[in-house]
Design a protein around this motif. Structure first.
Motif, short mmCIF file in Angstrom:
data_model
loop_
_atom_site.label_atom_id
_atom_site.label_comp_id
_atom_site.label_asym_id
_atom_site.label_seq_id
_atom_site.Cartn_x
_atom_site.Cartn_y
_atom_site.Cartn_z
N UNK A 273 -35.79 -16.46 31.02
CA UNK A 273 -34.64 -15.85 30.35
C UNK A 273 -33.71 -16.93 29.82
N UNK A 274 -33.56 -18.00 30.58
CA UNK A 274 -32.72 -19.11 30.14
C UNK A 274 -33.28 -19.80 28.91
N UNK A 275 -34.60 -19.97 28.88
CA UNK A 275 -35.24 -20.60 27.73
C UNK A 275 -35.03 -19.76 26.47
N UNK A 276 -35.14 -18.46 26.61
CA UNK A 276 -34.91 -17.57 25.46
C UNK A 276 -33.46 -17.61 25.02
N UNK A 277 -32.55 -17.70 26.00
CA UNK A 277 -31.13 -17.77 25.66
C UNK A 277 -30.82 -19.06 24.92
N UNK A 278 -31.43 -20.17 25.33
CA UNK A 278 -31.23 -21.44 24.64
C UNK A 278 -31.77 -21.36 23.21
N UNK A 279 -32.95 -20.73 23.06
CA UNK A 279 -33.55 -20.59 21.73
C UNK A 279 -32.67 -19.74 20.83
N UNK A 280 -32.10 -18.67 21.38
CA UNK A 280 -31.23 -17.80 20.58
C UNK A 280 -29.94 -18.52 20.22
N UNK A 281 -29.40 -19.30 21.15
CA UNK A 281 -28.19 -20.06 20.87
C UNK A 281 -28.42 -21.03 19.72
N UNK A 282 -29.55 -21.72 19.74
CA UNK A 282 -29.86 -22.66 18.67
C UNK A 282 -30.08 -21.94 17.35
N UNK A 283 -30.80 -20.81 17.39
CA UNK A 283 -31.07 -20.08 16.14
C UNK A 283 -29.80 -19.56 15.50
N UNK A 284 -28.95 -18.92 16.29
CA UNK A 284 -27.73 -18.36 15.71
C UNK A 284 -26.74 -19.47 15.34
N UNK A 285 -26.71 -20.55 16.12
CA UNK A 285 -25.89 -21.70 15.75
C UNK A 285 -26.34 -22.32 14.44
N UNK A 286 -27.65 -22.40 14.25
CA UNK A 286 -28.21 -22.91 13.00
C UNK A 286 -27.82 -22.02 11.83
N UNK A 287 -27.86 -20.71 12.04
CA UNK A 287 -27.45 -19.76 11.00
C UNK A 287 -26.00 -20.03 10.60
N UNK A 288 -25.16 -20.28 11.59
CA UNK A 288 -23.75 -20.57 11.31
C UNK A 288 -23.59 -21.88 10.55
N UNK A 289 -24.39 -22.89 10.90
CA UNK A 289 -24.31 -24.17 10.20
C UNK A 289 -24.68 -24.02 8.73
N UNK A 290 -25.67 -23.17 8.45
CA UNK A 290 -26.05 -22.91 7.06
C UNK A 290 -24.88 -22.29 6.31
N UNK A 291 -24.23 -21.32 6.96
CA UNK A 291 -23.08 -20.65 6.33
C UNK A 291 -21.95 -21.66 6.07
N UNK A 292 -21.65 -22.51 7.04
CA UNK A 292 -20.57 -23.48 6.89
C UNK A 292 -20.88 -24.46 5.76
N UNK A 293 -22.12 -24.91 5.67
CA UNK A 293 -22.47 -25.86 4.61
C UNK A 293 -22.33 -25.20 3.24
N UNK A 294 -22.73 -23.93 3.15
CA UNK A 294 -22.60 -23.22 1.88
C UNK A 294 -21.13 -23.05 1.51
N UNK A 295 -20.30 -22.68 2.48
CA UNK A 295 -18.87 -22.51 2.21
C UNK A 295 -18.22 -23.83 1.82
N UNK A 296 -18.68 -24.92 2.42
CA UNK A 296 -18.11 -26.23 2.11
C UNK A 296 -18.53 -26.74 0.73
N UNK A 297 -19.50 -26.05 0.11
CA UNK A 297 -19.91 -26.43 -1.25
C UNK A 297 -18.93 -25.92 -2.29
N UNK A 298 -17.98 -25.09 -1.87
CA UNK A 298 -16.94 -24.64 -2.79
C UNK A 298 -17.02 -23.20 -3.22
#
Length: 426
Positions: A358-383
């Motif tokens: 369960x912990x391994x899956x939680x870590x995987x989900x944390x990374x996946x959703x965090x990555x999704x947020x990083x994509x959004x932030x980079x797009x927003x920072x493009x203007x």
């Protein structure tokens, strides 16, 4: 007097990446003003001095050096207030956020680790990542086809839930697949969008935003009555504090994750000048209350308590046109807060649930959703003025919230059954 004055100071002081070395740190909360008759001092003992990011000179605390690592660094200190020979103290945390280029490096590190993986939201994230300036994901073709095999075959079944079909609309649409023409392995071509539109909209409030987002992709064509029902599910779930309310074992809790997703789903109705569905007022009221509720619930370090929730709020704010780096509490932004959860290897994000499978899956989900947020932030920072990662839409609001189907999408087929694997949830 000292106790009241102590309440004006935050338990956590954050230092942004743009703070100049030598800056004196202040701990006052937003909207408060220090009593001129009270002396405030922030000091460090020898035990507090951990990595040399701060210097305590006299009664002041200053930034000694920049954080050049890829994650937030936390130091400790003591706040002491004095007046008329009396003193009162409390421990405080000082969080020094890393430079923006360090988080920019993390997004590429995670993307490299995702090459060849066909987990559904990973495939979606990588497709969105590939649309960023200077990014590619051309090696994802085999992974995408495996996802297509699994999903097209699964959605051909009558047992597929509304949430499954909505998720399929979002991910397949982002991959450029026409969901009106899906052919399963050894079966007949079907229309997933039509199947979703024909289903009952008597769903849970946390499924409602995903169906609204699926409709925004362009193929589902929800009726005004269906849109009204889905919006009502969200407004009915909104508590007096502006946040969606869930229930677990008979107890209510604030569902900040769904509140964030609802922002993304309702933005097109609230922002559009036309109101063909008759929900503009309701959507606007929900968002106004939700933004106030989120601002109040945000922690002193800019976070909502975990990377998963932060990521969902980031996607919602960006879709509505609010840059998460401007969504702050006591000067601490939600965008910076992601760095609080970078794992020790600095190749993903971490979750509090760390034990066993369960912990391994939680870590995987944390990374996946965090990555999704990083994509959004980079797009927003493009203007761009706004960015809805679920539909790919950017810029100002349209006149009408009715979606325009993308004519360039191609039919999808599953020439095989596909190999199963772990799949992060929404």
């Amino acid at each position: 007097t000292l106790i009241e004055e102590l309440g004006k100071y935050a338990d956590t002081i954050t230092v942004s990446a743009t703070t100049a070395v030598g800056t004196t740190l202040q701990g006052l909360k937003d909207g408060t003003e220090a009593d001129a008759d009270v002396t405030a001092a922030i000091t460090q003992s020898q035990d507090d001095i951990q990595q040399g990011y701060l210097t305590a000179t006299g009664n002041t605390l200053k930034l000694a050096k920049k954080n050049e690592s890829g994650a937030a660094v936390t130091e400790t200190a003591t706040l002491t207030l004095s007046k008329g020979g009396l003193t009162i103290s409390k421990p405080i945390s000082v969080v020094i956020y890393p430079a923006a280029d360090q988080m920019a490096a993390l997004i590429d590190t995670i993307a490299t680790s995702y090459v060849g993986k066909s987990d559904e939201w990973v495939v979606f994230d990588m497709a969105a990542y590939a649309q960023l300036a200077g990014k590619t994901a051309t090696t994802q073709e085999a992974a995408k086809q495996n996802y297509l095999n699994l999903t097209i075959n699964a959605l051909a079944q009558n047992s597929a839930l509304a949430a499954d079909r909505a998720k399929g609309e979002l991910i397949l649409g982002t991959l450029g697949v026409d969901t009106k023409a899906l052919t399963p392995y050894g079966g007949q071509t079907y229309n997933n969008a039509a199947k979703l539109q024909a289903m009952s909209m008597n769903v849970s409030y946390y499924t409602a935003p995903w169906i609204l987002l699926a409709d925004e992709q362009g193929n589902v064509s929800l009726t005004a009555a269906q849109v009204q029902q889905l919006v009502k599910l969200l407004t009915d779930s909104q508590a007096a504090n502006g946040l969606c309310q869930g229930a677990y074992w008979g107890k209510s809790y604030d569902d900040i994750d769904t509140t964030g997703t609802a922002l993304a789903a309702l933005a097109r109705f609230a922002k559009a000048t036309e109101d063909p569905y008759g929900v503009k007022t309701e959507a606007g009221d929900f968002i106004t209350k939700a933004l106030a509720g989120l601002a109040k619930a945000q922690g002193e370090n800019g976070s909502f308590g975990n990377v998963n929730t932060d990521a969902m709020v980031i996607t919602g704010l960006a879709a509505y046109g609010i840059n998460p780096k401007e969504f702050k509490k006591n000067g601490s932004s939600l965008a910076d807060a992601l760095s609080l959860y970078v794992n020790s290897g600095q190749n993903g994000f971490t979750s509090a649930y760390a034990d066993g499978t369960a912990g391994e899956k939680a870590q995987a989900l944390a990374t996946e959703q965090g990555f999704r947020a990083l994509v959004v932030l980079e797009k927003m920072n493009s203007g761009v003025a706004s960015y809805n990662i679920y539909t790919g839409k950017t810029g100002a609001a349209a006149e009408s919230p009715k979606p325009n189907p993308d004519q360039d999408k191609k039919p999808g087929s599953a020439p095989g059954e596909g190999e199963t694997g772990d799949r992060p949830s929404t």
